[in-house]
Design a protein around this motif. Structure first.
Motif, PDB file in Angstrom:
ATOM      1  N   LYS A 184      19.145 -13.217  14.774  1.00 47.28           N
ATOM      2  CA  LYS A 184      18.618 -13.714  16.006  1.00 47.28           C
ATOM      3  C   LYS A 184      19.058 -13.206  16.917  1.00 47.28           C
ATOM      4  CE  LYS A 184      17.120 -18.316  13.725  1.00 47.28           C
ATOM      5  NZ  LYS A 184      17.401 -19.726  13.983  1.00 47.28           N
ATOM      6  N   THR A 185      19.975 -12.088  16.719  1.00 51.38           N
ATOM      7  CA  THR A 185      20.423 -11.417  17.965  1.00 51.38           C
ATOM      8  C   THR A 185      20.320  -9.888  17.898  1.00 51.38           C
ATOM      9  OG1 THR A 185      22.694 -11.343  16.700  1.00 51.38           O
ATOM     10  CG2 THR A 185      22.509 -13.052  18.340  1.00 51.38           C
ATOM     11  N   GLU A 186      20.225  -9.322  19.002  1.00 51.89           N
ATOM     12  CA  GLU A 186      20.208  -7.735  19.000  1.00 51.89           C
ATOM     13  C   GLU A 186      21.433  -7.521  19.495  1.00 51.89           C
ATOM     14  OE1 GLU A 186      17.737  -5.725  18.381  1.00 51.89           O
ATOM     15  OE2 GLU A 186      16.168  -7.137  17.614  1.00 51.89           O
ATOM     16  N   VAL A 187      22.138  -6.804  18.522  1.00 51.03           N
ATOM     17  CA  VAL A 187      23.537  -6.248  18.855  1.00 51.03           C
ATOM     18  C   VAL A 187      23.819  -4.815  18.462  1.00 51.03           C
ATOM     19  CG1 VAL A 187      25.966  -6.786  18.716  1.00 51.03           C
ATOM     20  CG2 VAL A 187      24.256  -8.440  18.421  1.00 51.03           C
ATOM     21  N   TYR A 227      21.743  -9.390  23.066  1.00 49.22           N
ATOM     22  CA  TYR A 227      20.507 -10.116  23.454  1.00 49.22           C
ATOM     23  C   TYR A 227      20.214 -11.081  22.473  1.00 49.22           C
ATOM     24  CZ  TYR A 227      15.669 -11.397  24.388  1.00 49.22           C
ATOM     25  OH  TYR A 227      14.531 -12.326  24.593  1.00 49.22           O
ATOM     26  N   SER A 228      20.012 -12.244  22.866  1.00 50.90           N
ATOM     27  CA  SER A 228      19.236 -13.469  21.795  1.00 50.90           C
ATOM     28  C   SER A 228      18.167 -14.216  22.535  1.00 50.90           C
ATOM     29  CB  SER A 228      20.544 -14.518  21.553  1.00 50.90           C
ATOM     30  OG  SER A 228      19.843 -15.606  20.792  1.00 50.90           O
ATOM     31  N   ALA A 269      17.615 -17.079  25.238  1.00 50.73           N
ATOM     32  CA  ALA A 269      17.115 -16.364  26.411  1.00 50.73           C
ATOM     33  C   ALA A 269      17.912 -15.855  27.582  1.00 50.73           C
ATOM     34  CB  ALA A 269      16.142 -17.641  27.234  1.00 50.73           C
ATOM     35  N   ALA A 270      18.862 -14.848  27.017  1.00 47.15           N
ATOM     36  CA  ALA A 270      19.882 -14.234  27.701  1.00 47.15           C
ATOM     37  C   ALA A 270      20.165 -13.107  26.872  1.00 47.15           C
ATOM     38  CB  ALA A 270      21.292 -15.379  27.729  1.00 47.15           C
TER      39      ALA A 270
END
Length: 328
Positions: free
Chosen positions: A33-36, A57-58, A62-63
């Motif tokens: 659930k994150t873009e890392v 990004y998550s 929303a951040a």
């Protein structure tokens, strides 16, 4: 945009808060659930420094965030932080920067908290003795995280520079006096790890800083300092003795951490020896400690999800308490 200094952050955010933030970050990461993206490194051998750029990004939060952190180990001899940094927190709905945070403080909190998560989830409940090897810029929060999650009787601290060790111990006795644990200097790493239940190494070493044969059964070891392929603070012996080996992110560790890459290349361990990521343990998808005698190793290099969640939580606390400086 809200500007948040070190003092601002310390006014609104504790180590317990940081450990909770890291737990959420590791879970979000393990749930995809994150873009890392893997961090970008630029090494300057002339200055013995490394520039690191870490985006994240998550959608759930929303951040997004971008941390710029520069690793300069020689700064410790100049009285400066060895990891100066800034974190940009971005609103995921508008793309506007919400906050600029002191990244050194964010990094110290989330990096220390990673060891705190590992010890809380994987350490023996009856742990009474800790060991900390290294007294650089990340050491203080590593020590506090250890004290947060276990009621220890004593922690021994060792650094190759005895004067620095003594100064660090005296400072920690003052700043961490709310904890009942005795903090003492050790004259060697052998003395520090003797009978230790929890062990942290946080050094830029290129050769092992402790004897893996002397780690007691039941110990949990968190190796934090190695972040490049040539760095190796962990004795590979401990990997052979360990019942389980966990990571913050296996992909990230295998992209840069000599602690794991070197023994893999030498055939001392294989990927079959890996147990899983700490987030998978938190989600109960991977087993944790199963007996009091197991030696458990946790290797962390840091992932952007930690910076993102920590920065977001700090920002929310600062807004609630009306702390920080508005800049437009």
């Amino acid at each position: 945009m809200l500007l948040l200094s070190r003092d601002n952050i310390k006014q609104v955010f504790t180590m317990n808060d940081a450990i909770a933030a890291d737990k959420l970050a590791f879970q979000l990461f393990s749930e995809n659930k994150t873009e890392v993206p893997l961090r970008t490194q630029i090494v300057d051998e002339k200055q013995n420094g490394t520039f690191l750029f870490m985006p994240s990004y998550s959608p759930d939060l929303a951040a997004a965030a971008l941390k710029i952190i520069n690793i300069f180990p020689d700064n410790i001899d100049k009285g400066l932080s060895s990891a100066p940094a800034q974190v940009l927190l971005v609103d995921g709905a508008t793309g506007y920067v919400n906050a600029l945070l002191d990244g050194t403080t964010v990094t110290q909190l989330r990096t220390g908290a990673a060891s705190g998560v590992a010890f809380d989830v994987l350490g023996r409940k009856d742990a009474k003795k800790g060991a900390l090897i290294g007294t650089g810029g990340q050491a203080a929060t590593q020590l506090e995280a250890m004290l947060c999650v276990r009621n220890l009787d004593v922690v021994y601290v060792f650094d190759q520079n005895s004067e620095r060790t003594q100064a660090f111990v005296e400072e920690m006795k003052r700043t961490l006096k709310k904890y009942p644990t005795e903090i003492l200097p050790a004259t060697s790493s052998d003395e520090a790890i003797h009978d230790a239940d929890l062990i942290i190494t946080v050094t830029p070493a290129t050769s092992p800083v402790f004897d893996g044969n002397k780690v007691k059964r039941g110990a949990t070891v968190s190796c934090v300092g190695s972040y490049q392929p040539q760095m190796q603070e962990m004795d590979p012996v401990i990997l052979k003795r360990a019942s389980k080996i966990y990571f913050d992110s296996e992909e990230a560790v295998l992209s840069e951490a000599g602690d794991i890459l070197i023994p893999l290349a030498e055939g001392l361990i294989t990927k079959e020896d890996f147990t899983g990521d700490i987030g998978e343990v938190l989600l109960e998808k991977v087993v944790g400690r199963e007996s009091e005698d197991e030696i458990i190793v946790f290797k962390t290099v840091g992932i952007g999800a930690q910076d993102l969640v920590t920065a977001k939580k700090i920002y929310e606390c600062a807004l609630e308490k009306e702390i920080g400086t508005e800049w437009s």
